[in-house]
Design an enzyme around this catalytic site. Structure first.
Site, mmCIF file in Angstrom:
data_model
loop_
_atom_site.group_PDB
_atom_site.id
_atom_site.type_symbol
_atom_site.label_atom_id
_atom_site.label_comp_id
_atom_site.label_asym_id
_atom_site.label_seq_id
_atom_site.Cartn_x
_atom_site.Cartn_y
_atom_site.Cartn_z
ATOM 1 N N GLU A 1 78.369 76.164 -9.049
ATOM 2 C CA GLU A 1 79.290 75.634 -10.065
ATOM 3 C C GLU A 1 80.635 76.354 -9.983
ATOM 4 O O GLU A 1 81.678 75.768 -10.269
ATOM 5 C CB GLU A 1 78.651 75.760 -11.467
ATOM 6 C CG GLU A 1 77.577 74.697 -11.658
ATOM 7 C CD GLU A 1 76.455 75.085 -12.597
ATOM 8 O OE1 GLU A 1 76.617 76.022 -13.385
ATOM 9 O OE2 GLU A 1 75.390 74.427 -12.527
ATOM 10 N N LYS B 1 74.208 79.854 -18.267
ATOM 11 C CA LYS B 1 75.448 79.098 -18.032
ATOM 12 C C LYS B 1 76.305 79.139 -19.315
ATOM 13 O O LYS B 1 76.270 80.129 -20.032
ATOM 14 C CB LYS B 1 75.133 77.682 -17.567
ATOM 15 C CG LYS B 1 74.149 77.682 -16.381
ATOM 16 C CD LYS B 1 74.039 76.380 -15.697
ATOM 17 C CE LYS B 1 73.057 76.535 -14.534
ATOM 18 N NZ LYS B 1 73.021 75.372 -13.673
ATOM 19 N N SER C 1 66.268 73.328 -10.620
ATOM 20 C CA SER C 1 65.268 72.539 -11.356
ATOM 21 C C SER C 1 63.865 73.145 -11.320
ATOM 22 O O SER C 1 62.881 72.408 -11.239
ATOM 23 C CB SER C 1 65.252 71.089 -10.849
ATOM 24 O OG SER C 1 66.504 70.475 -11.074
ATOM 25 N N GLY D 1 70.151 71.392 -11.846
ATOM 26 C CA GLY D 1 70.346 70.617 -13.071
ATOM 27 C C GLY D 1 70.079 69.134 -12.910
ATOM 28 O O GLY D 1 70.416 68.336 -13.786
ATOM 29 N N ASN E 1 69.681 82.103 -16.145
ATOM 30 C CA ASN E 1 71.123 81.869 -16.150
ATOM 31 C C ASN E 1 71.424 80.862 -17.265
ATOM 32 O O ASN E 1 71.157 79.672 -17.097
ATOM 33 C CB ASN E 1 71.543 81.320 -14.773
ATOM 34 C CG ASN E 1 72.991 80.864 -14.738
ATOM 35 O OD1 ASN E 1 73.777 81.187 -15.626
ATOM 36 N ND2 ASN E 1 73.346 80.104 -13.701
ATOM 37 N N GLU F 1 70.038 78.095 -3.571
ATOM 38 C CA GLU F 1 70.142 77.038 -4.575
ATOM 39 C C GLU F 1 70.776 75.799 -3.949
ATOM 40 O O GLU F 1 72.015 75.697 -3.887
ATOM 41 C CB GLU F 1 71.002 77.510 -5.750
ATOM 42 C CG GLU F 1 70.424 78.687 -6.502
ATOM 43 C CD GLU F 1 70.862 78.685 -7.959
ATOM 44 O OE1 GLU F 1 69.995 78.748 -8.814
ATOM 45 O OE2 GLU F 1 72.069 78.588 -8.221
ATOM 46 N N HIS G 1 77.861 81.248 -7.492
ATOM 47 C CA HIS G 1 77.087 80.100 -7.972
ATOM 48 C C HIS G 1 77.821 78.821 -7.550
ATOM 49 O O HIS G 1 79.051 78.772 -7.561
ATOM 50 C CB HIS G 1 76.941 80.163 -9.493
ATOM 51 C CG HIS G 1 75.942 79.171 -10.005
ATOM 52 N ND1 HIS G 1 76.232 77.837 -10.126
ATOM 53 C CD2 HIS G 1 74.645 79.311 -10.371
ATOM 54 C CE1 HIS G 1 75.153 77.196 -10.565
ATOM 55 N NE2 HIS G 1 74.174 78.076 -10.726
HETATM 56 P P1 PGA Z 1 68.721 74.623 -13.093
HETATM 57 O O1 PGA Z 1 69.905 75.601 -12.652
HETATM 58 O O2 PGA Z 1 67.467 75.455 -13.195
HETATM 59 O O3 PGA Z 1 69.161 74.071 -14.429
HETATM 60 O O4 PGA Z 1 68.609 73.576 -12.046
HETATM 61 C C1 PGA Z 1 69.689 76.614 -11.720
HETATM 62 C C2 PGA Z 1 70.978 77.380 -11.516
HETATM 63 O O5 PGA Z 1 72.037 76.767 -11.564
HETATM 64 O O6 PGA Z 1 70.972 78.610 -11.337
#
Ligand code: PGA
Length: 267
Positions: free
Chosen positions: A98, A11, A217, A174, A9, A168, A96
């Site tokens: 976010e 983003k 992460s 992140g 992903n 998640e 997601h």
């Molecule tokens: P990350 O994000 O691996 O940067 O923690 C995972 C995600 O948001 O799908």
């Protein structure tokens, strides 16, 4: 038998030049594992065309990061599932955190997006997960079951036969803070149990068939331990998917944890 899947992903990152450079380094690495695991890359929408061309016939699939819950019409800024399908997408991330947190997408809205993706013949990757406050208040299971239930209410449990669920934890995305293997196992088992319990009459055992991936992460250093867990079928990778060496190594860890080495699957 659940085929492992690794999803990158990106983003809101990338540029024409950076995407090209990343793919040139990444694709030879991913090709080694394409037989053993499913692979998908989800770039920002403006780059779908570019990334589709770069993927070519590598077997790595294209995905999108969201899709509208509507078929067409006056929805400025949205992309319909049919448009994404036309671009060559096979997967679409929905729900997601976010999107849920920063753009206030409710579980009902996420469910409508999930339906639209399915109707367009693609596979939704449904993200679920708790915030740190929810975990500390003992609400992890309640929150995740509510997020799943909203989708069940919209499309029925049988629709999960054509979906991927991504666990998640919001506090692990992140942040560099990964959930422990115990925490991941516990939630993945609960998701499986929820799905199995919602489909007692299903002809196939949805709980056992459903692919559940972990995200938050994941990096080269922790990937193998996470992917070795019995109920983890792969990963949804954010930051680390922007680095060819790192994402390639994570793909290798998933193939290894699934018992198929890169060399055996190489073409
Ligand atoms: P990350 O994000 O691996 O940067 O923690 C995972 C995600 O948001 O799908």
């Amino acid at each position: 038998m659940r085929k492992p899947i690794l999803i990158g992903n990106w983003k809101m990152n990338g540029s024409l030049q950076a995407n090209q450079a990343l793919m040139v380094r990444l694709l030879p690495r991913l090709r080694l594992f394409r037989r053993a695991i499913d692979l998908a890359i989800c770039p920002p929408s403006p780059y779908l065309f570019q990334v589709r061309d770069l993927l070519g016939y590598t077997g790595v699939m294209l995905g999108a990061q969201n899709a509208a819950g509507y078929v067409s019409g006056a929805y400025t800024g949205e992309n319909s599932a049919t448009m994404l399908q036309e671009m060559g997408c096979r997967y679409v991330i929905v729900g997601h955190s976010e999107r849920r947190v920063l753009f206030h997408e409710s579980s009902q809205e996420v469910a409508a997006r999930f339906r639209a993706v399915l109707s367009a013949g693609m596979t939704p990757i449904l993200c679920v997960g708790e915030s740190l406050t929810e975990r500390e208040s003992g609400l992890t299971s309640v929150v995740i079951e509510q997020q799943l239930q909203a989708v069940v209410d919209e499309v029925g449990i049988a629709a999960f036969a054509n979906a991927v669920v991504a666990y998640e934890p919001v506090w692990a995305i992140g942040t560099g803070q990964t959930a422990t293997p115990e925490q991941i196992s516990e939630v993945h088992q609960k998701i499986r149990k929820f799905v199995a319990g919602s489909a007692p009459e299903a002809s196939i055992d949805l709980g056992q068939e459903l692919r559940i991936v972990y995200g938050g992460s994941v990096k080269q250093a922790n990937a193998y331990d996470i992917f070795s867990l019995a109920d983890v079928d792969g990963g949804l990778i954010g930051g680390a998917s922007l680095h060819a060496d790192e994402f390639g190594a994570i793909a290798g860890a998933l193939a290894d944890a699934s018992g198929v080495t890169g060399e055996v699957s190489a073409i």
